[in-house]
Design a protein around this motif. Structure first.
Motif, PDB file in Angstrom:
ATOM      1  N   ALA A   1       0.719  -1.026   0.073  1.00 34.52           N
ATOM      2  CA  ALA A   1       0.090   0.013   0.121  1.00 34.52           C
ATOM      3  C   ALA A   1       0.805   1.211  -0.038  1.00 34.52           C
ATOM      4  O   ALA A   1       0.555   2.306  -0.640  1.00 34.52           O
ATOM      5  N   VAL A   2       2.034   1.353   0.911  1.00 31.58           N
ATOM      6  CA  VAL A   2       2.823   2.595   0.574  1.00 31.58           C
ATOM      7  C   VAL A   2       3.402   2.535  -0.528  1.00 31.58           C
ATOM      8  O   VAL A   2       3.764   3.625  -1.203  1.00 31.58           O
ATOM      9  N   PHE A   3       3.929   1.269  -1.024  1.00 27.62           N
ATOM     10  CA  PHE A   3       4.473   1.551  -2.502  1.00 27.62           C
ATOM     11  C   PHE A   3       3.496   2.140  -3.409  1.00 27.62           C
ATOM     12  O   PHE A   3       4.037   2.998  -4.365  1.00 27.62           O
TER      13      PHE A   3
ATOM     14  N   ALA B   1      13.582  11.596  -1.424  1.00 25.75           N
ATOM     15  CA  ALA B   1      13.006  11.989  -0.467  1.00 25.75           C
ATOM     16  C   ALA B   1      11.857  12.927  -0.218  1.00 25.75           C
ATOM     17  O   ALA B   1      11.041  12.727   0.583  1.00 25.75           O
ATOM     18  N   VAL B   2      12.307  14.071  -0.941  1.00 23.52           N
ATOM     19  CA  VAL B   2      11.167  15.206  -0.773  1.00 23.52           C
ATOM     20  C   VAL B   2       9.908  14.664  -1.430  1.00 23.52           C
ATOM     21  O   VAL B   2       8.642  14.650  -0.925  1.00 23.52           O
ATOM     22  N   ALA B   3       9.871  13.831  -2.677  1.00 23.49           N
ATOM     23  CA  ALA B   3       8.791  13.314  -3.251  1.00 23.49           C
ATOM     24  C   ALA B   3       8.153  12.434  -2.471  1.00 23.49           C
ATOM     25  O   ALA B   3       6.646  12.475  -2.289  1.00 23.49           O
ATOM     26  N   ALA B   4       8.705  11.420  -1.809  1.00 27.56           N
ATOM     27  CA  ALA B   4       8.189  10.468  -1.072  1.00 27.56           C
ATOM     28  C   ALA B   4       7.445  11.038   0.214  1.00 27.56           C
ATOM     29  O   ALA B   4       6.186  10.649   0.561  1.00 27.56           O
TER      30      ALA B   4
ATOM     31  N   LEU C   1      12.096   3.534 -11.884  1.00 28.81           N
ATOM     32  CA  LEU C   1      12.144   2.202 -12.458  1.00 28.81           C
ATOM     33  C   LEU C   1      11.719   1.216 -11.396  1.00 28.81           C
ATOM     34  O   LEU C   1      11.772   1.629 -10.168  1.00 28.81           O
ATOM     35  N   THR C   2      11.323   0.095 -11.787  1.00 28.19           N
ATOM     36  CA  THR C   2      11.052  -1.126 -10.830  1.00 28.19           C
ATOM     37  C   THR C   2      12.319  -1.819 -10.391  1.00 28.19           C
ATOM     38  O   THR C   2      13.251  -2.369 -11.087  1.00 28.19           O
ATOM     39  N   ALA C   3      12.612  -1.947  -9.023  1.00 30.63           N
ATOM     40  CA  ALA C   3      13.758  -2.360  -8.436  1.00 30.63           C
ATOM     41  C   ALA C   3      13.743  -3.879  -8.290  1.00 30.63           C
ATOM     42  O   ALA C   3      12.762  -4.486  -8.534  1.00 30.63           O
ATOM     43  N   GLU C   4      15.075  -4.733  -8.785  1.00 29.00           N
ATOM     44  CA  GLU C   4      14.972  -5.981  -8.463  1.00 29.00           C
ATOM     45  C   GLU C   4      15.514  -6.219  -6.990  1.00 29.00           C
ATOM     46  O   GLU C   4      16.050  -5.473  -6.485  1.00 29.00           O
TER      47      GLU C   4
ATOM     48  N   ARG D   1       4.703   5.539  -5.179  1.00 28.73           N
ATOM     49  CA  ARG D   1       5.274   5.121  -6.619  1.00 28.73           C
ATOM     50  C   ARG D   1       4.807   6.092  -7.803  1.00 28.73           C
ATOM     51  O   ARG D   1       5.613   6.866  -8.458  1.00 28.73           O
ATOM     52  N   PRO D   2       3.531   6.594  -7.686  1.00 21.84           N
ATOM     53  CA  PRO D   2       3.051   7.495  -8.729  1.00 21.84           C
ATOM     54  C   PRO D   2       3.729   8.834  -8.805  1.00 21.84           C
ATOM     55  O   PRO D   2       4.037   9.475  -9.537  1.00 21.84           O
ATOM     56  N   VAL D   3       4.110   9.375  -7.544  1.00 23.85           N
ATOM     57  CA  VAL D   3       4.866  10.549  -7.414  1.00 23.85           C
ATOM     58  C   VAL D   3       6.320  10.324  -7.795  1.00 23.85           C
ATOM     59  O   VAL D   3       6.850  11.213  -8.299  1.00 23.85           O
ATOM     60  N   PHE D   4       7.096   9.102  -7.597  1.00 23.86           N
ATOM     61  CA  PHE D   4       8.130   8.857  -8.091  1.00 23.86           C
ATOM     62  C   PHE D   4       8.040   9.092  -9.803  1.00 23.86           C
ATOM     63  O   PHE D   4       9.097   9.628 -10.325  1.00 23.86           O
ATOM     64  N   ASP D   5       7.158   8.609 -10.024  1.00 25.71           N
ATOM     65  CA  ASP D   5       6.843   8.233 -11.537  1.00 25.71           C
ATOM     66  C   ASP D   5       6.883   9.913 -12.217  1.00 25.71           C
ATOM     67  O   ASP D   5       7.437  10.228 -13.332  1.00 25.71           O
ATOM     68  N   ALA D   6       6.069  10.477 -11.436  1.00 24.69           N
ATOM     69  CA  ALA D   6       5.687  11.936 -12.001  1.00 24.69           C
ATOM     70  C   ALA D   6       7.042  12.787 -11.618  1.00 24.69           C
ATOM     71  O   ALA D   6       7.308  13.533 -12.647  1.00 24.69           O
TER      72      ALA D   6
END
Length: 417
Positions: free
Chosen positions: A325-327, A406-409, A343-346, A331-336
């Motif tokens: 749920a946190v992801f 960090a700011v985005a998250a 990217l998707t982490a391995e 994630r949309p904010v990271f994408d923006a």
């Protein structure tokens, strides 16, 4: 058929992500100090449990901000609580200890502490978190709630988080709703990699002491040779991964130390193996540890040992298992914010003690990684120095990318306008 309420909610979330991304790129806060701050951190590394000067350097910067600063938590740990009205309580953590590694980067701000280096990027982590503090401190007009910056010592020995928890961390800071953390890694500089579920391995150190019988090197028949026994165990341990672990499961058993004897003509009376073990699944871990103990004891029996082996577990690190749920929220904010660089982490086979903090509070968390490799080198096909290497040197722009992440998250929860 799409529910109109869901559609409206999605549009609002997309608009918020775009607004946060715009703020990240144009917040207007003077960050000219950050590069000097980072270079000081890199130049003055201190080993785990010895971070006195580093802690004071961090605290001095925080004393210039409007926050509730508490130092000396679990040794050299500290927290800074920024309160700004009603809203969520978000914690972000950075570590600041260094490694016993000789630096060979040739940087003009290379380590001045011989044999000690920020070879894992903790200097960048702390610089990014301090940047986040500075931005939230000055731009209180765009967020509401409570932000907690947690600077943690002794991560490299997997003690710092637990030490802070044991030093009554819960009575010092408000209970967070969500905890966040990040780590720089080999990867194209400026990329941010995130994923739900297991992203870093659980780990343990296992120290095995084997008790044999000493004898003269010319009389091996009078001995119970612990060196031979240790060699047999090393071979058999690899069979646990190769023959008892399913191909779709992950397990690592590394024998990092094998020590036995001091002279060429004496069979010693003991040998020591030190194992490093890592997993993404606690069930696989528990099954593997049972197998390790079975193999060790069986080989001791086969050699006729007169004393049972000593098997000691230490340096425990919990699985880093991101909350879905946190992801999905972040994630949309990271994408923006990062566009094609989100990217998707391995899953990473390294381990961290970060998750001990949210586990203590019983709250969800997200831990992501940030690329630190010069793009030309990353795309060249040449070997890339990794964390814990003497040439590990984050490329220009890495600290800024980590700060932006960090700011985005954090603003994905705290943003108000």
């Amino acid at each position: 058929m799409t529910d109109s309420t869901d559609s409206t909610s999605h549009e609002a979330a997309t608009a918020d992500a775009a607004s946060i991304a715009e703020f990240v790129h144009s917040h207007g806060v003077d960050m000219d100090w950050q590069e000097d701050f980072y270079q000081w951190m890199h130049k003055h590394p201190e080993l785990s449990l010895q971070e006195e000067k580093t802690a004071e350097f961090l605290a001095e910067k925080l004393r210039g901000m409007d926050c509730e600063l508490t130092t000396g938590i679990g040794g050299h740990g500290m927290t800074a609580v920024f309160r700004n009205g009603e809203g969520p309580v978000i914690l972000m953590r950075a570590d600041f200890d260094a490694l016993p590694v000789h630096e060979t980067t040739g940087l003009p701000y290379a380590s001045t502490n011989e044999g000690v280096m920020h070879a894992c990027g903790h200097d960048a982590h702390s610089s990014a978190l301090m940047g986040l503090c500075a931005i939230l401190n000055e731009r209180r007009d765009v967020w509401s709630g409570t932000f907690i910056a947690l600077f943690q010592p002794a991560e490299e020995v997997t003690k710092g988080a637990g030490m802070m928890v044991d030093d009554d961390l819960a009575s010092i800071i408000p209970r967070p709703d969500v905890c966040l953390g990040q780590h720089i890694v080999p990867g194209e500089a400026g990329t941010v990699m995130s994923a739900p579920g297991p992203v870093l391995a659980a780990c343990d150190t296992i120290t095995i002491t084997l008790h044999g019988r000493s004898a003269h090197g010319s009389q091996p028949h009078e001995s119970i040779d612990p060196t031979f026994l240790a060699a047999m165990i090393v071979v058999r341990l690899q069979g646990i991964v190769g023959r008892e672990t399913a191909p779709d499961e992950f397990a690592v058993i590394t024998v990092g130390t094998l020590s036995s004897g001091h002279t060429n003509n004496t069979i010693p009376d003991s040998a020591t193996l030190v194992l490093n073990c890592r997993f993404y699944d606690t069930a696989v871990r528990d099954r593997t540890y049972r197998a390790i103990e079975r193999v060790v004891k069986a080989e001791c029996d086969a050699s006729g040992c007169e004393q049972d082996p000593d098997i000691e577990y230490s340096a425990h690190g919990e699985l880093t298992d991101n909350d879905s749920a946190v992801f999905e929220h972040v994630r949309p904010v990271f994408d923006a914010t990062f566009d094609q660089r989100s990217l998707t982490a391995e899953p990473w086979t390294a381990s961290e003690d970060f998750s001990e903090i949210p586990r203590h509070f019983g709250v969800p968390y997200l831990f992501w990684t940030v690329g630190a490799t010069d793009p030309e080198l990353w795309n060249s096909g040449k070997p890339v120095p990794g964390n814990h290497h003497g040439t590990f040197a984050p490329a220009p722009g890495t600290v800024k990318a980590a700060t932006d992440a960090a700011v985005a998250a954090c603003l994905s929860y705290l943003f108000t306008s």
